[in-house]
Design an enzyme around this catalytic site. Structure first.
Site, PDB file in Angstrom:
ATOM      1  N   HIS A  14       0.965  -1.070  -0.147  1.00  0.00           N
ATOM      2  CA  HIS A  14       0.079   0.033   0.052  1.00  0.00           C
ATOM      3  C   HIS A  14       0.875   1.160   0.110  1.00  0.00           C
ATOM      4  O   HIS A  14       1.816   1.534   0.712  1.00  0.00           O
ATOM      5  CB  HIS A  14      -0.857  -0.049   1.146  1.00  0.00           C
ATOM      6  CG  HIS A  14      -1.868   1.088   1.225  1.00  0.00           C
ATOM      7  ND1 HIS A  14      -3.165   1.099   0.677  1.00  0.00           N
ATOM      8  CD2 HIS A  14      -1.709   2.344   1.841  1.00  0.00           C
ATOM      9  CE1 HIS A  14      -3.678   2.261   0.937  1.00  0.00           C
ATOM     10  NE2 HIS A  14      -2.954   3.146   1.364  1.00  0.00           N
ATOM     11  N   ASP A  71     -14.352   3.410   7.274  1.00  0.00           N
ATOM     12  CA  ASP A  71     -13.439   4.255   6.598  1.00  0.00           C
ATOM     13  C   ASP A  71     -13.891   5.133   5.610  1.00  0.00           C
ATOM     14  O   ASP A  71     -13.693   6.023   5.390  1.00  0.00           O
ATOM     15  CB  ASP A  71     -12.414   3.397   6.086  1.00  0.00           C
ATOM     16  CG  ASP A  71     -11.139   4.127   5.518  1.00  0.00           C
ATOM     17  OD1 ASP A  71     -10.738   5.229   6.185  1.00  0.00           O
ATOM     18  OD2 ASP A  71     -10.811   4.068   4.335  1.00  0.00           O
ATOM     19  N   ARG A  78     -13.645  13.348   6.561  1.00  0.00           N
ATOM     20  CA  ARG A  78     -12.159  13.952   6.959  1.00  0.00           C
ATOM     21  C   ARG A  78     -12.109  14.754   5.920  1.00  0.00           C
ATOM     22  O   ARG A  78     -11.421  16.040   6.106  1.00  0.00           O
ATOM     23  CB  ARG A  78     -11.082  12.881   7.014  1.00  0.00           C
ATOM     24  CG  ARG A  78     -11.409  11.956   8.328  1.00  0.00           C
ATOM     25  CD  ARG A  78     -10.555  11.058   8.295  1.00  0.00           C
ATOM     26  NE  ARG A  78      -9.253  11.011   8.091  1.00  0.00           N
ATOM     27  CZ  ARG A  78      -8.272  10.386   7.757  1.00  0.00           C
ATOM     28  NH1 ARG A  78      -8.760   9.183   7.350  1.00  0.00           N
ATOM     29  NH2 ARG A  78      -7.215  10.544   7.445  1.00  0.00           N
ATOM     30  N   SER A  94      -7.044   4.484   8.928  1.00  0.00           N
ATOM     31  CA  SER A  94      -7.531   4.281   7.688  1.00  0.00           C
ATOM     32  C   SER A  94      -7.071   3.466   6.843  1.00  0.00           C
ATOM     33  O   SER A  94      -7.697   2.444   6.186  1.00  0.00           O
ATOM     34  CB  SER A  94      -7.850   5.738   7.012  1.00  0.00           C
ATOM     35  OG  SER A  94      -7.895   5.816   5.891  1.00  0.00           O
ATOM     36  N   LYS A 117      -8.175  -1.047   6.157  1.00  0.00           N
ATOM     37  CA  LYS A 117      -8.545  -1.662   4.645  1.00  0.00           C
ATOM     38  C   LYS A 117      -7.565  -2.808   4.531  1.00  0.00           C
ATOM     39  O   LYS A 117      -7.881  -4.032   4.046  1.00  0.00           O
ATOM     40  CB  LYS A 117      -8.180  -0.680   3.699  1.00  0.00           C
ATOM     41  CG  LYS A 117      -9.258   0.597   3.674  1.00  0.00           C
ATOM     42  CD  LYS A 117      -9.044   1.435   2.702  1.00  0.00           C
ATOM     43  CE  LYS A 117      -8.189   2.429   3.164  1.00  0.00           C
ATOM     44  NZ  LYS A 117      -8.308   3.804   2.704  1.00  0.00           N
TER      45      LYS A 117
HETATM   46  N1  URA Z   1      -4.895   6.731   2.426  1.00  0.00           N
HETATM   47  C1  URA Z   1      -5.840   6.322   3.248  1.00  0.00           C
HETATM   48  O1  URA Z   1      -6.512   5.537   2.743  1.00  0.00           O
HETATM   49  N2  URA Z   1      -6.270   7.084   4.059  1.00  0.00           N
HETATM   50  C2  URA Z   1      -5.667   8.107   4.563  1.00  0.00           C
HETATM   51  O2  URA Z   1      -6.301   8.772   5.631  1.00  0.00           O
HETATM   52  C3  URA Z   1      -4.723   8.742   3.880  1.00  0.00           C
HETATM   53  C4  URA Z   1      -4.251   8.090   2.849  1.00  0.00           C
END
Ligand code: URA
Length: 441
Positions: free
Chosen positions: A82, A161, A168, A183, A187
């Site tokens: 990621h 999220d 946010r 966040s 995931k």
């Molecule tokens: N990427 C994400 O998935 N969440 C965040 O809060 C910032 C970057």
């Protein structure tokens, strides 16, 4: 329990209990807690922070707010990666095939572009015919058959999220380390892989603007993943310059294919090799040195490129554009941005502004529902630190409408400084963070 009391406790610097975090997140997802109360809590968290234990609980509750994918029907170690986001960041399209060519399985869910940053799913869809939505059965079957699949994140993963991120985004609470860590890790945990490599970007195009914050974010995410029994490591990579030369979906696919064919830009190739080697280490393929050699071999012998073509073909993509990127649909118009200042060095070239300029050209979305122009983008000829003189071409813009060039040029130039001061060359990778500690380069 009352949301009012939870907000007040965090506002006053208190530590929330597991029950309080669970109440707030579940209530918000269920629609029982309104946006204005959740906004207040997010701002209190932004200003007061969270302990590691609070962040771990928040991550867990968010991960469990949707489906938890069970990858156990795919044998062997499943690895994921990621990136916290970047401009010209096309590493997934290179790394996933390298790692799969070296024998690990990658069942990956990726995102779309967000703000000034690009997303792998948009890039994949630039390859005509590519399906980025597969049923779970098709997804698992493809990974079992050829070792890799990259699809869009299902709406049922980390549902909290999705809702919280949208809030946010409009309440100035994105740039907060515990909120970013929870966040991302919610995931990743829900997506089910055994090993996760995090690419934490740092610089003008990234959420993290300095090394200490980037290391703190990485450390927190590694500790959350490790506590959940996953193997996790992070590399802190530079985002003071876009990776490679191309920004824009089809152009980035073309550049990734060049890397896979051993003729890509040196910076992009090096970062991809380091990320791939670290993923192989997490997947148990050996030492970092052995994994680096394995990754290099997968590039030089063509097996990684073949894997990439196999993946696109399996997902319905027209792989003739991967073999010959000149077959990608071309933008109708192009425009060269030339140096107007005196001779000197590019002292600043704000990557967020470069990304925003590419969005203005049509390569990203201004609104969620906007279509993407896959052919639009920017080709960089000069980057931060390069010597330039009047009349040199800095970059070329590509768009389907020449009326888009003026605003994109204004955006690009607003982040550009040319002076007689040559900036220090930033390293490509600043540090590696694992459960054992931080190694700075
Ligand atoms: N990427 C994400 O998935 N969440 C965040 O809060 C910032 C970057």
């Amino acid at each position: 329990m009352r949301m009012y009391d939870i907000i007040a406790k965090k506002r006053d610097g208190g530590t929330l209990t597991e029950a309080e975090i669970d109440f707030a997140i579940r209530g918000y997802v269920a629609g029982e807690i309104p946006d204005y109360q959740m906004s207040a809590l997010l701002m209190a968290i932004y200003l007061r922070g969270m302990t590691d234990a609070e962040t771990a609980v928040l991550t867990d509750v968010m991960a469990r707010s949707g489906d938890m994918v069970d990858l156990s029907s795919i044998p062997g170690v499943k690895v994921d990666k990621h990136s916290t986001g970047g401009v010209g960041d096309k590493t997934t399209l290179v790394i996933v095939p390298i790692v799969a060519a070296c024998g690990l399985s990658v069942a990956k869910m990726s995102g779309r572009g967000l703000g000034h940053t690009g997303g792998t799913i948009d890039k994949m869809e630039a390859v005509p015919g590519t399906r980025t939505t597969l049923t779970q059965q098709e997804f698992f079957a493809q990974v079992n058959r050829i070792g890799l699949a990259v699809i869009g994140q299902s709406g049922q993963i980390a549902v909290a999220d999705k809702k919280l991120y949208a809030l946010r985004d409009v309440t100035a609470t994105v740039g907060c380390i515990p909120l970013i860590a929870s966040s991302i890790m919610s995931k990743k945990l829900a997506a089910g892989s055994d090993a996760i490599l995090l690419d934490v970007t740092m610089g003008t195009g990234a959420f993290m603007q300095n090394l200490e914050d980037a290391i703190e974010l990485a450390r927190l995410m590694v500790s959350i993943g490790t506590a959940h029994g996953r193997k996790v490591a992070a590399l802190i990579t530079d985002m003071d310059k876009p990776l490679g030369h191309n920004i824009g979906n089809a152009m980035e696919v073309a550049e990734s294919m060049a890397v896979l064919q051993g003729r890509g830009p040196a910076d992009l190739t090096e970062v991809c090799l380091q990320l791939a080697a670290n993923m192989l280490v997490l997947g148990g393929k050996g030492s970092l040195t052995a994994c680096r050699a394995m990754a290099e071999r997968a590039l030089s012998d063509g097996t990684a490129f073949a894997k990439c073509c196999q993946m696109f073909e399996a997902q319905g993509g027209d792989i003739s554009v991967l073999q010959d990127p000149d077959r990608f649909p071309r933008a109708k118009y192009c425009y060269d941005l030339v140096v107007r200042e005196g001779a000197g060095y590019i002292t600043a070239n704000d990557v967020e502004k470069i990304g925003n300029a590419s969005v203005l050209l049509g390569a990203g979305r201004l609104k969620k529902e906007d279509p993407i122009d896959f052919a639009a983008g920017i080709e960089l000829h000069k980057k931060l630190g390069d010597a330039v003189k009047p009349g040199d071409v800095l970059c070329t813009f590509y768009a389907s409408d020449p009326a888009l060039f003026a605003a994109a040029e204004e955006m690009y130039r607003s982040g550009l400084v040319i002076s007689d001061r040559r900036p220090a060359e930033p390293p490509l990778v600043y540090a590696r963070v694992t459960a054992d500690g931080v190694e700075r380069f």
